[in-house]
Design a protein around this motif. Sequence first.
Motif, PDB file in Angstrom:
ATOM      1  N   ASN A   6       0.796  -1.237   0.000  1.00 23.60           N
ATOM      2  CA  ASN A   6       0.000   0.000   0.000  1.00 23.60           C
ATOM      3  C   ASN A   6       0.826   1.283   0.000  1.00 23.60           C
ATOM      4  O   ASN A   6       0.273   2.370   0.160  1.00 23.60           O
ATOM      5  CB  ASN A   6      -0.950   0.012   1.208  1.00 23.60           C
ATOM      6  N   LEU A   7       2.150   1.174  -0.176  1.00 20.46           N
ATOM      7  CA  LEU A   7       2.938   2.411  -0.217  1.00 20.46           C
ATOM      8  C   LEU A   7       2.644   3.169  -1.506  1.00 20.46           C
ATOM      9  O   LEU A   7       2.253   2.582  -2.521  1.00 20.46           O
ATOM     10  CB  LEU A   7       4.433   2.128  -0.074  1.00 20.46           C
ATOM     11  N   LYS A   8       2.828   4.464  -1.467  1.00 18.98           N
ATOM     12  CA  LYS A   8       2.495   5.318  -2.609  1.00 18.98           C
ATOM     13  C   LYS A   8       3.758   5.953  -3.175  1.00 18.98           C
ATOM     14  O   LYS A   8       4.497   6.629  -2.464  1.00 18.98           O
ATOM     15  CB  LYS A   8       1.501   6.404  -2.187  1.00 18.98           C
ATOM     16  N   VAL A   9       3.999   5.701  -4.461  1.00 21.24           N
ATOM     17  CA  VAL A   9       5.089   6.354  -5.176  1.00 21.24           C
ATOM     18  C   VAL A   9       4.470   7.368  -6.127  1.00 21.24           C
ATOM     19  O   VAL A   9       3.250   7.448  -6.275  1.00 21.24           O
ATOM     20  CB  VAL A   9       5.944   5.328  -5.953  1.00 21.24           C
ATOM     21  N   HIS A  10       5.308   8.163  -6.786  1.00 21.71           N
ATOM     22  CA  HIS A  10       4.805   9.155  -7.740  1.00 21.71           C
ATOM     23  C   HIS A  10       3.992   8.447  -8.826  1.00 21.71           C
ATOM     24  O   HIS A  10       4.364   7.347  -9.268  1.00 21.71           O
ATOM     25  CB  HIS A  10       5.980   9.904  -8.371  1.00 21.71           C
ATOM     26  N   PRO A  11       2.878   9.045  -9.249  1.00 17.20           N
ATOM     27  CA  PRO A  11       2.023   8.399 -10.265  1.00 17.20           C
ATOM     28  C   PRO A  11       2.782   7.911 -11.493  1.00 17.20           C
ATOM     29  O   PRO A  11       2.459   6.855 -12.047  1.00 17.20           O
ATOM     30  CB  PRO A  11       1.029   9.512 -10.627  1.00 17.20           C
ATOM     31  N   ARG A  12       3.807   8.659 -11.921  1.00 18.28           N
ATOM     32  CA  ARG A  12       4.573   8.236 -13.101  1.00 18.28           C
ATOM     33  C   ARG A  12       5.397   6.984 -12.830  1.00 18.28           C
ATOM     34  O   ARG A  12       5.790   6.282 -13.757  1.00 18.28           O
ATOM     35  CB  ARG A  12       5.498   9.366 -13.568  1.00 18.28           C
ATOM     36  N   MET A  13       5.678   6.723 -11.551  1.00 18.17           N
ATOM     37  CA  MET A  13       6.514   5.585 -11.180  1.00 18.17           C
ATOM     38  C   MET A  13       5.689   4.362 -10.777  1.00 18.17           C
ATOM     39  O   MET A  13       6.237   3.309 -10.485  1.00 18.17           O
ATOM     40  CB  MET A  13       7.426   5.972 -10.000  1.00 18.17           C
ATOM     41  N   LYS A  14       4.383   4.516 -10.763  1.00 20.80           N
ATOM     42  CA  LYS A  14       3.511   3.469 -10.236  1.00 20.80           C
ATOM     43  C   LYS A  14       3.675   2.143 -10.973  1.00 20.80           C
ATOM     44  O   LYS A  14       3.828   1.081 -10.359  1.00 20.80           O
ATOM     45  CB  LYS A  14       2.055   3.939 -10.308  1.00 20.80           C
ATOM     46  N   GLU A  15       3.658   2.182 -12.300  1.00 25.63           N
ATOM     47  CA  GLU A  15       3.759   0.944 -13.080  1.00 25.63           C
ATOM     48  C   GLU A  15       5.154   0.339 -12.975  1.00 25.63           C
ATOM     49  O   GLU A  15       5.313  -0.887 -12.972  1.00 25.63           O
ATOM     50  CB  GLU A  15       3.402   1.215 -14.548  1.00 25.63           C
ATOM     51  N   LEU A  16       6.163   1.201 -12.901  1.00 23.48           N
ATOM     52  CA  LEU A  16       7.529   0.700 -12.741  1.00 23.48           C
ATOM     53  C   LEU A  16       7.670  -0.019 -11.405  1.00 23.48           C
ATOM     54  O   LEU A  16       8.282  -1.093 -11.318  1.00 23.48           O
ATOM     55  CB  LEU A  16       8.527   1.865 -12.822  1.00 23.48           C
ATOM     56  N   TYR A  17       7.090   0.578 -10.369  1.00 20.62           N
ATOM     57  CA  TYR A  17       7.132  -0.060  -9.051  1.00 20.62           C
ATOM     58  C   TYR A  17       6.427  -1.410  -9.086  1.00 20.62           C
ATOM     59  O   TYR A  17       6.933  -2.403  -8.540  1.00 20.62           O
ATOM     60  CB  TYR A  17       6.493   0.838  -7.999  1.00 20.62           C
TER      61      TYR A  17
END
Length: 486
Positions: A407-418
């Motif tokens: 459930n951690l939140k990364v920058h929206p642009r990094m979401k798919e990479l994460y």
Amino acid sequence: MAMEIILKGDKEFDNIPSIKQKALRINLNEHIYGTFAEIGAGQETVRNFFRAGGASGTIAKTMSAYDKDFSDAIYGHEKDGRYVTEARLKRMLTHEIDLIEDRISRIKHPDKMFFTYANTVATIDFAKRYKGHGWVGIRYQIEPYQKYNDIILHVRFKENDARLQQETLGILGTNLIYGAYYKYNEPKKLLRYLYDHLHQDQLEIDTINFSGPLFEEVDNRLMSLQLVKNGMTDAVMFSPEGKNILPAKVLYKKNILALRGSFRPVTNVNMDMYERSLEMFIQETRVNPDQTQVIFEITLSNLRAEGEIDEQDFMDRAELLCSLGQTVLISNFKEYYKLVEYFSQYSKNRMGLAMGVNNLIEIFDEKYYRHLSGGILEAFGKLFFKDLRVYLYPMQNEDGTITNSENLKVHPRMKELYKFFKYNGKVVDITNFNKNVLNIFSRTVLRMIANDEAGWDEMLPKGIAQIIKKQKLFGYKPKQLVEKNE
């Protein structure tokens, strides 16, 4: 005699003697007398002394036992069968200085100050895949009959030509001998002067140790910090005994689990992260528990206070970690991928990084990779290309909820990479954590220590609070003492 001309606007600067001047000054001192033993890269150091002139009164003997059998006959056989080692260098120094003492009469030469300079190195191989390294040292005295002093260092060559490496070694050796005699009272400056007429692109000094009566007050860990601080190496390492150790010796072909932190001070949450991640790491299929090395890493950026490195603060942290039986790495690596690249020099086996949620979120921040032509993708290629896994320690929020990899939140642009790394098993949660330590933060403990607030000692591993109180680390002052002074 004409006076030196000084013009308005002139600035003071170090007047660095040439290599010839350094060698000549040694040669012209009628009391400095010793031997040179160089193996693996010619006799480049002593050549500087021969070329300078006046060497007959300084150089008792020079030799180079290149053949292994002949070398063993002189210095003895090493148990591990290796020749470019610290143990070999120390054998050479001991053997050669004993010969001087045995062969030169103190009665006839009462004022002689004996020395032995030695190196054992391997220069770049023919295929140019292995750039080479070596051990360099001097054993010497500055007063007749004085006990001997040692300066021993390890170097890694960076040049791609054997002849250039030989010349570099000759300059380094001359700088070392000159510094040993004329800069021994300023060890930090002595370190910097080792690079006189050299550049950091030519060689790296990654380990140095001073010993003997001249250096009784020298803390070799502090000298190691200077190596990193001065850009002479990217990382140095300390053993659990608090001694400088060669990183290659510790990391070679090991499974490596690393924990990065400020450890100011080390707390129960740090140790819980270490213990739980290690339990998971050694269960991995390609991890041999007997060949696993845990590293507590502190980056130089975490050693800065008010823009400068607080050396005493550094000493405090290193001492506490070593007291817990841990191996400590001090590095110049701001980004995690550089740390992994560094480890990869020594081992191709599986590696692990244990970190908290905030650290992982920072890894997915693009601003740290703008200097790379490939940006964050290039960094992640270097970070995860090797057989690496991140062990994520959870974070407890103010409302009591837990943040982990799900459930951690990364920058929206990094979401798919994460998601890519998460679903491919590169990021795994530490699940058997101790919930009772999640609310411990180093900055809170540090404030409590400075104010001697009740309860801080319970937040630290066993024995750490006693060391802090005894040595008054991190600004600790007992309330009773403060009230008495007031």
